[in-house]
Design an enzyme around this catalytic site. Structure first.
Site, PDB file in Angstrom:
ATOM      1  N   GLY A  14      44.514  31.312  22.633  1.00 46.33           N
ATOM      2  CA  GLY A  14      44.256  30.445  23.784  1.00 46.33           C
ATOM      3  C   GLY A  14      45.297  29.379  24.064  1.00 46.33           C
ATOM      4  O   GLY A  14      44.988  28.348  24.666  1.00 46.33           O
TER       5      GLY A  14
ATOM      6  N   MET B  69      41.859  40.479  26.630  1.00 48.24           N
ATOM      7  CA  MET B  69      42.314  41.822  26.298  1.00 48.24           C
ATOM      8  C   MET B  69      41.391  42.922  26.835  1.00 48.24           C
ATOM      9  O   MET B  69      41.002  43.832  26.115  1.00 48.24           O
ATOM     10  CB  MET B  69      42.461  41.962  24.766  1.00 48.24           C
ATOM     11  CG  MET B  69      43.388  40.941  24.160  1.00 48.24           C
ATOM     12  SD  MET B  69      45.040  40.992  24.878  1.00 48.24           S
ATOM     13  CE  MET B  69      45.663  42.468  24.098  1.00 48.24           C
ATOM     14  N   ARG B  70      41.058  42.802  28.109  1.00 42.54           N
ATOM     15  CA  ARG B  70      40.214  43.828  28.719  1.00 42.54           C
ATOM     16  C   ARG B  70      40.703  44.099  30.129  1.00 42.54           C
ATOM     17  O   ARG B  70      41.255  43.218  30.787  1.00 42.54           O
ATOM     18  CB  ARG B  70      38.756  43.350  28.814  1.00 42.54           C
ATOM     19  CG  ARG B  70      38.060  43.222  27.497  1.00 42.54           C
ATOM     20  CD  ARG B  70      36.605  42.856  27.727  1.00 42.54           C
ATOM     21  NE  ARG B  70      35.887  43.866  28.479  1.00 42.54           N
ATOM     22  CZ  ARG B  70      35.348  44.949  27.951  1.00 42.54           C
ATOM     23  NH1 ARG B  70      35.436  45.158  26.663  1.00 42.54           N
ATOM     24  NH2 ARG B  70      34.710  45.821  28.705  1.00 42.54           N
ATOM     25  N   ILE B  71      40.445  45.314  30.589  1.00 42.94           N
ATOM     26  CA  ILE B  71      40.774  45.646  31.973  1.00 42.94           C
ATOM     27  C   ILE B  71      39.515  45.466  32.799  1.00 42.94           C
ATOM     28  O   ILE B  71      38.440  45.923  32.412  1.00 42.94           O
ATOM     29  CB  ILE B  71      41.307  47.092  32.061  1.00 42.94           C
ATOM     30  CG1 ILE B  71      42.614  47.168  31.261  1.00 42.94           C
ATOM     31  CG2 ILE B  71      41.540  47.502  33.509  1.00 42.94           C
ATOM     32  CD1 ILE B  71      43.092  48.549  31.021  1.00 42.94           C
ATOM     33  N   LEU B  72      39.655  44.750  33.906  1.00 44.00           N
ATOM     34  CA  LEU B  72      38.477  44.467  34.733  1.00 44.00           C
ATOM     35  C   LEU B  72      38.249  45.595  35.733  1.00 44.00           C
ATOM     36  O   LEU B  72      39.196  46.145  36.302  1.00 44.00           O
ATOM     37  CB  LEU B  72      38.669  43.131  35.449  1.00 44.00           C
ATOM     38  CG  LEU B  72      38.703  41.925  34.496  1.00 44.00           C
ATOM     39  CD1 LEU B  72      39.239  40.691  35.200  1.00 44.00           C
ATOM     40  CD2 LEU B  72      37.323  41.652  33.901  1.00 44.00           C
TER      41      LEU B  72
ATOM     42  N   HIS C 283      51.632  37.576  31.999  1.00 42.68           N
ATOM     43  CA  HIS C 283      52.149  38.685  31.199  1.00 42.68           C
ATOM     44  C   HIS C 283      53.519  38.295  30.634  1.00 42.68           C
ATOM     45  O   HIS C 283      54.351  37.767  31.367  1.00 42.68           O
ATOM     46  CB  HIS C 283      52.267  39.936  32.087  1.00 42.68           C
ATOM     47  CG  HIS C 283      52.735  41.126  31.318  1.00 42.68           C
ATOM     48  ND1 HIS C 283      51.922  41.809  30.443  1.00 42.68           N
ATOM     49  CD2 HIS C 283      53.942  41.733  31.270  1.00 42.68           C
ATOM     50  CE1 HIS C 283      52.595  42.799  29.892  1.00 42.68           C
ATOM     51  NE2 HIS C 283      53.823  42.776  30.378  1.00 42.68           N
TER      52      HIS C 283
END
Ligand code: GRF
Length: 201
Positions: A14, A91-94, A110
């Site tokens: 974070g 760390m997830r794709i929405l 990124h």
């Protein structure tokens, strides 16, 4: 004046979240962090959010199907009425289900100059390719992996002898100064009723 509520989504240490929080505290970014949500219950970033006295929500994603998770995430965010959703090491794709609720209002950072080196281990990819300049990008999130419209970028020189760690550290320093500027840019566009993607689209 539009509400300037930021929801932060994170999965790890974070440091970008902390940098955004500091920019607000310094008065450089006129906004308010309405909540910090993590899919990883013991993420260091979530502990920091609690320390700062922010609304910190753990919403574990382990074993939860993608659409179901995004539905839960939408429900979690709704009471906080975020103007923007800022991914900071999330760390997830929405899914489209999520993105449709916040059109042009989900941001990500990124650690490479997109469209080069999307996905995981961007700094390692840059070193392996042998580029002499890399950097970081803040972009709007679409359904792809690091493919959405670019908001701001910052170049970082790759030095002889750089390791993944040394390059990552120099890029991260720039990330911390770039993300809040991109957030300010998008909030200003929203305030003016402009397309958040900017004028060249
Ligand atoms: C950063 O390098 C960011 O660019 C990438 O994930 C990392 C998150 O770092 N998306 P932190 O959790 O903000 O320190």
């Amino acid at each position: 004046m539009i509400p300037r509520n930021l929801a932060i989504l994170l999965s790890g240490r974070g440091s970008n979240f902390v940098a955004i929080h500091e920019a607000i505290r310094r008065g450089d970014l006129e906004a308010r962090i309405c909540c910090v949500v993590s899919n990883v219950p013991d993420a260091a970033g979530l502990a920091k959010a609690r320390e700062f006295g922010l609304n910190a929500v753990s919403l574990p994603s382990k074993g939860v199907e993608r659409i179901e998770y995004d539905r839960l995430l939408l429900e979690t965010l709704r009471p906080y009425s975020p103007s923007l959703v800022c991914l900071a090491g999330f760390m997830r794709i929405l899914s489209p289900l999520f993105l449709e609720e916040y059109p042009g209002r989900v941001l990500n950072i990124h650690p490479a100059l997109l469209p080069s080196f999307p996905g995981l281990h961007a700094q390692r990819q840059a070193l392996q390719y042998g580029v002499k300049i890399s950097g970081c990008t803040v972009h709007l999130v679409d359904e792809g992996v690091d493919t959405g419209p670019i908001l701001l970028q910052r170049a970082v020189q790759v030095l002889d002898g750089d390791t993944e760690e040394s390059l990552s550290a120099r890029i991260l320093k720039e990330e911390h100064d770039l993300y809040w500027r991109a957030i300010a840019l998008v909030l200003d566009r929203l305030e003016k009723g402009e397309d958040t993607r900017g004028p060249r689209r």
